[in-house]
Design a protein around this motif. Sequence first.
Motif, PDB file in Angstrom:
ATOM      1  N   PRO A  64       0.831  -1.213   0.000  1.00 12.79           N
ATOM      2  CA  PRO A  64       0.000   0.000   0.000  1.00 12.79           C
ATOM      3  C   PRO A  64       0.864   1.262   0.000  1.00 12.79           C
ATOM      4  O   PRO A  64       2.013   1.235   0.439  1.00 12.79           O
ATOM      5  CB  PRO A  64      -0.771  -0.100   1.318  1.00 12.79           C
ATOM      6  CG  PRO A  64      -0.676  -1.530   1.744  1.00 12.79           C
ATOM      7  CD  PRO A  64       0.606  -2.050   1.197  1.00 12.79           C
ATOM      8  N   LEU A  65       0.298   2.373  -0.476  1.00 16.40           N
ATOM      9  CA  LEU A  65       1.008   3.648  -0.396  1.00 16.40           C
ATOM     10  C   LEU A  65       1.110   4.129   1.045  1.00 16.40           C
ATOM     11  O   LEU A  65       2.102   4.705   1.434  1.00 16.40           O
ATOM     12  CB  LEU A  65       0.274   4.714  -1.225  1.00 16.40           C
ATOM     13  CG  LEU A  65       0.424   4.616  -2.744  1.00 16.40           C
ATOM     14  CD1 LEU A  65      -0.557   5.555  -3.427  1.00 16.40           C
ATOM     15  CD2 LEU A  65       1.854   4.964  -3.143  1.00 16.40           C
ATOM     16  N   THR A  76       2.458   1.040  -4.072  1.00 13.91           N
ATOM     17  CA  THR A  76       3.837   1.271  -4.491  1.00 13.91           C
ATOM     18  C   THR A  76       4.541  -0.074  -4.356  1.00 13.91           C
ATOM     19  O   THR A  76       3.880  -1.103  -4.238  1.00 13.91           O
ATOM     20  CB  THR A  76       4.501   2.380  -3.649  1.00 13.91           C
ATOM     21  OG1 THR A  76       5.848   2.584  -4.105  1.00 13.91           O
ATOM     22  CG2 THR A  76       4.545   2.049  -2.156  1.00 13.91           C
ATOM     23  N   VAL A  77       5.869  -0.094  -4.413  1.00  8.42           N
ATOM     24  CA  VAL A  77       6.583  -1.361  -4.231  1.00  8.42           C
ATOM     25  C   VAL A  77       7.613  -1.218  -3.118  1.00  8.42           C
ATOM     26  O   VAL A  77       7.979  -0.119  -2.719  1.00  8.42           O
ATOM     27  CB  VAL A  77       7.311  -1.812  -5.522  1.00  8.42           C
ATOM     28  CG1 VAL A  77       6.333  -2.103  -6.638  1.00  8.42           C
ATOM     29  CG2 VAL A  77       8.350  -0.785  -5.936  1.00  8.42           C
ATOM     30  N   LYS A  78       8.036  -2.374  -2.616  1.00  9.91           N
ATOM     31  CA  LYS A  78       9.186  -2.469  -1.735  1.00  9.91           C
ATOM     32  C   LYS A  78      10.113  -3.488  -2.383  1.00  9.91           C
ATOM     33  O   LYS A  78       9.641  -4.504  -2.898  1.00  9.91           O
ATOM     34  CB  LYS A  78       8.785  -3.077  -0.389  1.00  9.91           C
ATOM     35  CG  LYS A  78       8.335  -2.138   0.674  1.00  9.91           C
ATOM     36  CD  LYS A  78       8.029  -2.936   1.948  1.00  9.91           C
ATOM     37  CE  LYS A  78       7.555  -2.001   3.041  1.00  9.91           C
ATOM     38  NZ  LYS A  78       7.157  -2.754   4.263  1.00  9.91           N
ATOM     39  N   PHE A  79      11.412  -3.242  -2.325  1.00 10.86           N
ATOM     40  CA  PHE A  79      12.366  -4.280  -2.698  1.00 10.86           C
ATOM     41  C   PHE A  79      12.783  -4.988  -1.416  1.00 10.86           C
ATOM     42  O   PHE A  79      13.226  -4.342  -0.471  1.00 10.86           O
ATOM     43  CB  PHE A  79      13.583  -3.689  -3.411  1.00 10.86           C
ATOM     44  CG  PHE A  79      13.266  -3.268  -4.820  1.00 10.86           C
ATOM     45  CD1 PHE A  79      13.331  -4.182  -5.854  1.00 10.86           C
ATOM     46  CD2 PHE A  79      12.873  -1.962  -5.094  1.00 10.86           C
ATOM     47  CE1 PHE A  79      13.023  -3.795  -7.156  1.00 10.86           C
ATOM     48  CE2 PHE A  79      12.557  -1.580  -6.395  1.00 10.86           C
ATOM     49  CZ  PHE A  79      12.632  -2.503  -7.424  1.00 10.86           C
ATOM     50  N   MET A  80      12.593  -6.306  -1.351  1.00  8.75           N
ATOM     51  CA  MET A  80      12.919  -7.080  -0.159  1.00  8.75           C
ATOM     52  C   MET A  80      14.081  -8.014  -0.488  1.00  8.75           C
ATOM     53  O   MET A  80      13.964  -8.871  -1.360  1.00  8.75           O
ATOM     54  CB  MET A  80      11.715  -7.904   0.267  1.00  8.75           C
ATOM     55  CG  MET A  80      10.490  -7.062   0.595  1.00  8.75           C
ATOM     56  SD  MET A  80       9.608  -7.808   1.958  1.00  8.75           S
ATOM     57  CE  MET A  80       8.158  -6.741   2.054  1.00  8.75           C
TER      58      MET A  80
END
Lengths: 421, 421
Positions: B120-121, B409-413
Amino acid sequence: MSIAALKPMTVEEQAITAKKAAKTLSMLTTEEKNEALRITANELEHSYEEILKANEEDLSKGKEKGYDKAYMDRLALTQERIGDFAEGLRQVADLPDPTGDVLSEWTLENGLNVQEVRVPLGVIGMIYEARPNVTADAAGLALKSGNSIVLKGGSSALSSNMKIVEVMHRALEKTKIPKEAVQFIASTDRAATQQLFTMKEHIDVLIPRGGASLINAVVENATVPVLETGVGNCHIYVDNKADVEKALNIIINAKTDRPAVCNAAETLIVHKDWLKENSDQLAKAIKDHGITLHGDEMAADALLNVVPAGEEDWANEYLSLDLAVKTVGTLEEAIDHIDQYGTKHSEAIITEDRETADRFMQLVDAAALYHNASTRFTDGSALGFGAEIGISTQKLHARGPMGLPALTTVKFMMRGNGQIR
Amino acid sequence: MSIAALKPMTVEEQAITAKKAAKTLSMLTTEEKNEALRITANELEHSYEEILKANEEDLSKGKEKGYDKAYMDRLALTQERIGDFAEGLRQVADLPDPTGDVLSEWTLENGLNVQEVRVPLGVIGMIYEARPNVTADAAGLALKSGNSIVLKGGSSALSSNMKIVEVMHRALEKTKIPKEAVQFIASTDRAATQQLFTMKEHIDVLIPRGGASLINAVVENATVPVLETGVGNCHIYVDNKADVEKALNIIINAKTDRPAVCNAAETLIVHKDWLKENSDQLAKAIKDHGITLHGDEMAADALLNVVPAGEEDWANEYLSLDLAVKTVGTLEEAIDHIDQYGTKHSEAIITEDRETADRFMQLVDAAALYHNASTRFTDGSALGFGAEIGISTQKLHARGPMGLPALTTVKFMMRGNGQIR
């Protein structure tokens, strides 16, 4: 002399010229763009002597102004560094072209065909500081993704930048890419930069690259959409179930490998039980690597030579061998600290407990989350994106390292045979 | 009374409360969110009488203020319209949840695993005008995508909006979604809205929905990133190789189906050769549908009752049965006109020549391009996106109709076992 960027055009005329060139550029094939980038790479390599001469002017002015060693180093070019620009352009030529990709396609019941197609943004406004390598790198990424670029570099690198653009223009004249697609604002007047901020009709996105004050000035004053890059107040949280060797390696790497970059660690958050057990080893590693600690009371008690830390330490992006140390009793305390002081860039947890790691990675709001690895990997080339235009610390459009797709948008293309609603 | 939105919290406190609730919300399962939306839908349906009573207050104030019929119609609720809100929430519950999707995943040579995950944003700030249906629609889309929402509706719908939010809060109390995830700013003070513009720490994105002046005020004054929606000065270009029946059907549909919406056509650009041949049929269709033409000289000569057009007609989003008519001799002239006056929303070409159509669709810079179809299809539900939060006319983040993915949005994990650089 037919170099458009060096003619006395106004900033607005330059932007309009760039917009016009973007149309031509958007119609070129990938091979035509790649060939142009390779020709430009060769021209830069062959022209190293004139570029170094221009760089000399900047360096001698910089010396007069008494810039520090680190600044002078960023400003300085060598034949090898110019070779690196050229190599960078060749690498961009080798990357896949994102434009023209059909991201999705479907047909409505009424027969209307819908395609979502990746297209260039149009004109990119790039505002940056002293490093002249950004001039060639940013232009290469923009052109490959079908965009024109308006460059506004720091005034301390003016001669170098103008010469690099002159060489690029000379090369582009031999190619299908119109040289007008690369515009350089030669004025060192602050008003020239500010004009870029509000030129919504001619510029599609602004990308500021540099320190926090440059970025904030753009974000606060621009009506043109901004891709915010850069500031990284990155944390490493050492959980009570952290492996000692992994923790020490990662702390030292994230702090000392390149302290001046945005993905370097700035604060160590450490669980008090882990600290109690491993304070000697941590203290030794810190000392061996010349790191200065700024810690809270419990950190000061457990470790050696700790400078008392205050608010400003928690918020500071040191960009040096300084490291703030905060002790906590729970994961939640660690997350709260990151929420309060982090810049949503890169955050790491060191733990052997996968559940704790997952909770950290889910609850911390940042572009890049690490479990048992160094924050230093937040970087386009380290993560395998190829070249990057910057690291986005915002949530819209692109987040984290931004490669070529971050310089594109989409069009929906609908093809029918008379469909109405 | 425990309704958070009605307590005298400051706007900043409301935003902070929303941010906190967003954390809880981001940890819920898709099924928990869907159930909450369905319970909310039922509660709205059952509570229609109290909502209609609140709406009465707004309507009688509106009458006193002498609002016009169209405005009063947008403001007015009926049991059926409330049923539509509820149905809308159920449809959102049925849509796939974008959050948690792994968009890409790879492993580096050193063993570091990289995942790009949709998240989520956080907190969405929604600023809108009179229509109270936006309150329920926007809240539903925000909650489904794991976001809190801070709503600021037009003051003329204040009683209706407050009641809708009260009912939604009552429903959410029976669910896993914290009711604090939906905040409504009850103050009609302009300063309250402006506070939202700069609350970067607590609000992740602002979405203005309404007329051009509202949208411009947000774009010009906000430091919070904005998703720009709305203004559509849409063109239909009738090429000299256009089929007459398709052209007439599409012109009439795009102009008259719903003249007040953003995807309605505002200017007809017509090739002079086609006009010469088909002026009688075009004039008849225009007359039969009560359209008022504002045209250039050649259009006035060929058609009946043409009001002379000036600069302001080319730029006008009429939102009425008025239509500007511009004659051109080439495709390029048509594209230049659209470049100059278009708002990058929806643009159509009518032609039987596929090459001309492709050139138009490639060179015109807009979110939605049509070949032989009405501009009226630029709409989330018409194109099959499900519900939409608005139609983006910007290029960054999302372009065109925005469904649930536009609110993420995205997260890089990155998961490793001690990797350092």
